[in-house]
Design an enzyme around this catalytic site. Structure first.
Site, PDB file in Angstrom:
ATOM      1  N   LYS A 162       0.832  -1.199   0.000  1.00 29.28           N
ATOM      2  CA  LYS A 162       0.000   0.000   0.000  1.00 29.28           C
ATOM      3  C   LYS A 162       0.867   1.250   0.000  1.00 29.28           C
ATOM      4  CE  LYS A 162      -4.131  -2.007   2.068  1.00 29.28           C
ATOM      5  NZ  LYS A 162      -3.774  -3.377   1.731  1.00 29.28           N
ATOM      6  N   HIS A 194     -16.760   3.658  -0.991  1.00 28.05           N
ATOM      7  CA  HIS A 194     -15.736   2.771  -1.543  1.00 28.05           C
ATOM      8  C   HIS A 194     -16.141   2.457  -2.982  1.00 28.05           C
ATOM      9  CE1 HIS A 194     -12.859  -0.799  -1.123  1.00 28.05           C
ATOM     10  NE2 HIS A 194     -13.373  -0.897  -2.337  1.00 28.05           N
ATOM     11  N   GLY A 209      -8.944  -7.123   2.441  1.00 28.64           N
ATOM     12  CA  GLY A 209     -10.105  -7.752   3.054  1.00 28.64           C
ATOM     13  C   GLY A 209     -10.416  -7.250   4.441  1.00 28.64           C
ATOM     14  N   GLY A 210      -9.957  -6.039   4.773  1.00 24.92           N
ATOM     15  CA  GLY A 210     -10.254  -5.473   6.083  1.00 24.92           C
ATOM     16  C   GLY A 210      -9.367  -5.982   7.196  1.00 24.92           C
ATOM     17  N   LYS A 244      -3.543   0.822   8.734  1.00 27.23           N
ATOM     18  CA  LYS A 244      -3.844  -0.174   7.701  1.00 27.23           C
ATOM     19  C   LYS A 244      -2.593  -0.984   7.396  1.00 27.23           C
ATOM     20  CE  LYS A 244      -6.170   1.456   4.268  1.00 27.23           C
ATOM     21  NZ  LYS A 244      -6.494   2.102   2.967  1.00 27.23           N
ATOM     22  N   ARG A 272      -5.592  -9.242  -8.073  1.00 30.81           N
ATOM     23  CA  ARG A 272      -6.250 -10.554  -8.166  1.00 30.81           C
ATOM     24  C   ARG A 272      -7.701 -10.347  -8.587  1.00 30.81           C
ATOM     25  NH1 ARG A 272      -9.396  -9.972  -3.701  1.00 30.81           N
ATOM     26  NH2 ARG A 272      -8.503  -8.907  -1.903  1.00 30.81           N
TER      27      ARG A 272
END
Length: 804
Positions: free
Chosen positions: A199, A291, A247-248, A241, A376
């Site tokens: 990220k 989002h 996926g959180g 993060k 992906r």
């Protein structure tokens, strides 16, 4: 690219997904085949018009052993189409493994499944042509073992690996190891995974490319004190993060400096377990974000396109639960800008395959910021398939084989509107706590299609003055509504604690958002599960919420509308009580099926010609008063039924009732003919009887769009025995679900306060902290780190201190 079946009412005769796997693997392959040019092998097979099928066979050039194609060598030179793989391995499990297998079978590609020991009888194992065990249940010992997956490839002769999502799907080392072994990774190159999987690095790349990013710290300094200083500089609230997350997982919202260190430790611990890397970044948390993400696809020849955007704003625990495409409320200019930026992002890292560029859209400023890129296929890819009429897994196989993208940007349709609802084993009313157990009963809506039907004939041409990223959304096409069901489990399957708790994905498509939402509500009403808690009823409530219907979505939607989404549980209706009681009576005292006196002797000798019974029922709210139902049998199989609850008393005269099946009852109540599903769930063996609903038989009554759970209370003598057991451990902490012990924070003899963290558990990738129920001294610790514990097991016993 092989096209999909045409959309028509006639094509909506698909078998239930569950029926596909019955019988042999070969039979399953035949029943799901839609490959053009192959005659249907069963009455349930889908077919194409003959002329259309013939044209499709001509356009695909499958290579033969001699190097020729089915048509001619000249045709092969003209099309330059490379053949697909003979056999692929799917390095995943659950619904995504089943999803990939179905497309592979459609294309005539053989499939290899891998599985952990607890997945030996899983659906994806039975659907595949071959299957190999790769280790024990924990993913670190099975689905994350690169060496074992490569060994399975060599043993099976698989030429390529599809990673699905999660597990090793964004692991650069995995992609590199496969390349070294001469095995194709059906995904992007390792370099792109490294660049966009981080990220921090991806944000730096985007910033250099002129794509706006959220203010924050994206560097490599992971000192906790330094990160807290950066958080203060950015200004609270901030978002912690995981750098290599998704996926959180490894994500925490922090509202004040006092919360920061605990949140940081928790996020790092979760990230280390999920991704093998605890590095995090810290960003400004946008208060009212949406989002919005863009599906991109690129080939090895320089082609790259946008398949338009999705809105995934409604989330819980930072994970999506409902997605839609296209994103509602976007202007054509904004849609074009998002797609252009997403394609630029993919090209910046020489991307190949399916990827998703995620953006945070600020509802207050109408600006968007790059968030991350998932290298992906996403869980929510089916909604994109529905509005484009494409099979994205098929595209993945084409691109991995070295072929160009099947369509140019200007030819990609955008027709109608689609929703996907994720069915999870979890309890929404208990903070969405994951659940596990056996699917004792599973009934789903009837799917109309396995794959997305083509919508190309409904695509509208873009205006000449617009650019290639400005599609014209067709929301008035005369298309038949579609229901798809992507599932990896059947009735009787075990939802374990080692993996994600998602059971299935329910996908619908309609001409516009209103129709698609209506389809979603209707399909959710038909989705019925007993054995584990699910979010089905919550999703139904969400799909009917006024703000959601108006598309007033944001990532904080659930807490903002919590009151409407979680209304008080109503008292069971008199109709539900009557049907539940009749179910019990007919089950325990079945009506005779013949006139023989021997079949009716018991009731005649001990009860005369009339059978009477009072059935006591309790709601799951143990504080509510019990309800009673007086059932009196009459001649001719009729009953008089009187129900009594807090709301009053009601009598139903001359009710006809019979058990249609072991899980359904047909009744006539006040002239209304009803067929209601009633499923009995017995308590787990070995659990002491108590007033808790989990320790008694429960009846799950599905009537219309509602599910009512009623408890048959244990008899008083049994409650007395159970109370002796339970009272002996007032300060005991028990596992609320099957879990793995992550951390034990106390020792025997240590003094604890009420609410003090004692044990940290993990179930389905989610941590749960158990806290001391009383103040006192730890009398016993009956668990250790890394241990698997069953539901109800006593973990820590705290002896309450004597009150002065």
């Amino acid at each position: 690219m092989l096209p999909n079946t045409p959309r028509s009412v006639a094509a909506r005769t698909l078998p239930r997904i569950s029926s596909v796997v019955k019988g042999s693997r070969r039979a399953a392959a035949l029943r799901t085949s839609t490959r053009p040019g192959v005659a249907p092998t069963s009455q349930n097979a889908l077919s194409l018009p003959a002329a259309q099928a013939a044209s499709h066979v001509q356009s695909r050039s499958f290579a033969t052993a001699s190097g020729q194609t089915e048509n001619s060598f000249t045709a092969l030179q003209a099309s330059a189409h490379k053949p697909l793989f003979d056999k692929i391995l799917i390095a995943n499990r659950g619904e995504i493994a089943c999803r990939v297998i179905r497309t592979a079978k459609k294309l005539g590609v053989k499939t290899v499944a891998v599985y952990s020991e607890v997945d030996a009888h899983a659906l994806h194992v039975r659907l595949a042509d071959e299957a190999y065990c790769i280790g024990p249940a924990p993913s670190a010992e099975s689905y994350l073992r690169i060496d074992k997956i490569i060994d399975a490839c060599k043993r099976s002769g698989a030429q390529a690996v599809h990673p699905g999502y999660g597990f090793l799907s964004e692991n650069a080392e995995f992609a590199e190891r496969l390349a070294q072994e001469g095995i194709v990774f059906i995904g992007p190159p390792a370099s792109a995974i490294v660049s966009m999987g981080s990220k921090s690095e991806s944000k730096n790349i985007m910033s250099a490319a002129g794509v706006p990013v959220v203010p924050g710290y994206h560097g490599i300094n992971q000192d906790p004190n330094f990160l807290q200083q950066e958080a203060s500089r950015i200004g609270y609230p901030v978002l912690i993060k995981a750098v290599h997350g998704g996926g959180g997982k490894g994500m925490r919202i922090v509202h004040s400096a006092g919360e920061f260190q605990d949140a940081l430790e928790s996020a790092q611990r979760e990230a280390r377990k999920a991704f093998g890397n605890a590095d995090v970044l810290v960003e400004k948390y946008i208060e009212r974000p949406r989002h919005v993400e863009v599906q991109v696809f690129a080939d090895r020849l320089g082609g790259c396109v946008s398949l338009w955007e999705r809105d995934c704003s409604v989330q819980r625990r930072n994970q999506k639960i409902i997605e839609e495409a296209p994103a509602p409320g976007l202007s054509p200019e904004l849609r074009a800008d998002l797609s252009a930026k997403a394609v630029a992002a993919a090209k910046a890292v020489n991307y190949v395959g399916a990827g998703t560029v995620e953006f945070i859209f600020d509802n207050d400023t109408q600006k968007f910021y790059f968030m991350e890129m998932n290298t992906r296929l996403q869980v929510e890819h089916p909604v994109t398939e529905m509005i484009t009429g494409l099979d994205l897994v098929e595209w993945q196989l084409e691109v991995a084989a070295g072929n160009p993208l099947p369509l140019k940007q200007s030819a990609i349709p955008l027709v109608g509107h689609a929703f996907e609802a994720r069915i999870y084993a979890e309890n929404p009313r208990n903070n969405f706590l994951p659940d596990s157990g056996q699917l004792l009963y599973l009934s789903t809506p009837q799917p109309t299609h396995i794959f997305a039907p083509s919508v190309a004939e409904h695509s509208l041409a873009a205006p000449s003055e617009g650019d290639e990223f400005t599609p014209v959304v067709n929301t008035s096409a005369a298309i038949a509504p579609v229901v798809r069901l992507e599932q990896g489990f059947e009735q009787g399957a075990q939802i374990g604690v080692f993996y994600d708790p998602m059971i299935a994905k329910l996908v619908v498509h309609g001409r516009d958002r209103t129709e698609a939402l209506r389809m979603l509500r209707g399909a959710l009403e038909e989705y019925r599960v007993v054995g584990v808690a699910t979010n089905v009823e919550f999703l139904r409530t969400l799909a009917g919420n006024e703000a959601f219907v108006k598309a007033e979505v944001e990532t904080g939607f659930i807490p903002k509308h919590h009151k409407e989404l979680f209304p008080p549980i109503p008292e069971p209706s008199h109709e539900a009580l009557a049907q539940a009681a009749l179910f019990v009576v007919l089950r325990d005292h079945p009506q005779p099926t013949s006139p023989s006196p021997w079949s009716t002797l018991t009731s005649r000798r001990f009860g005369g010609d009339v059978y009477e019974r009072i059935v006591t029922l309790q709601s799951e709210d143990t504080k509510a008063k019990p309800m009673t139902v007086h059932v009196r049998s009459l001649a001719g199989g009729l009953f008089d039924v009187t129900t009594r609850s807090a709301s009053g008393e009601r009598t139903f005269k001359g009710v006809s009732a019979r058990l249609a099946t072991p899980t359904s009852i047909s009744t006539s109540l006040d002239g209304a003919l009803l067929r209601t599903t009633v499923v009995s769930q017995r308590p787990p063996p070995g659990v002491p009887a108590s007033t808790s609903p989990n320790t008694a038989e429960r009846l799950h009554v599905f009537h219309g769009a509602h599910k009512t759970t009623l408890v048959l209370p244990s008899p008083k003598w049994l409650l007395s025995l159970g109370g002796d057991v339970l009272n002996a451990a007032k300060g005991a902490l028990r596992a609320p679900m099957p879990s793995v012990v992550v951390e034990v924070r106390v020792k025997e003899g240590e003094r604890v306060e009420v609410g003090q963290p004692v044990v940290v558990l993990e179930s389905m990738k989610t941590e749960t902290v158990l806290r001391a129920p009383v103040a006192g001294v730890v009398k016993a610790v009956a668990c250790k780190k890394g241990e698997m514990v069953e539901e109800g097991r006593e973990l820590v016993d705290v002896e309450e201190e004597a009150k002065a």
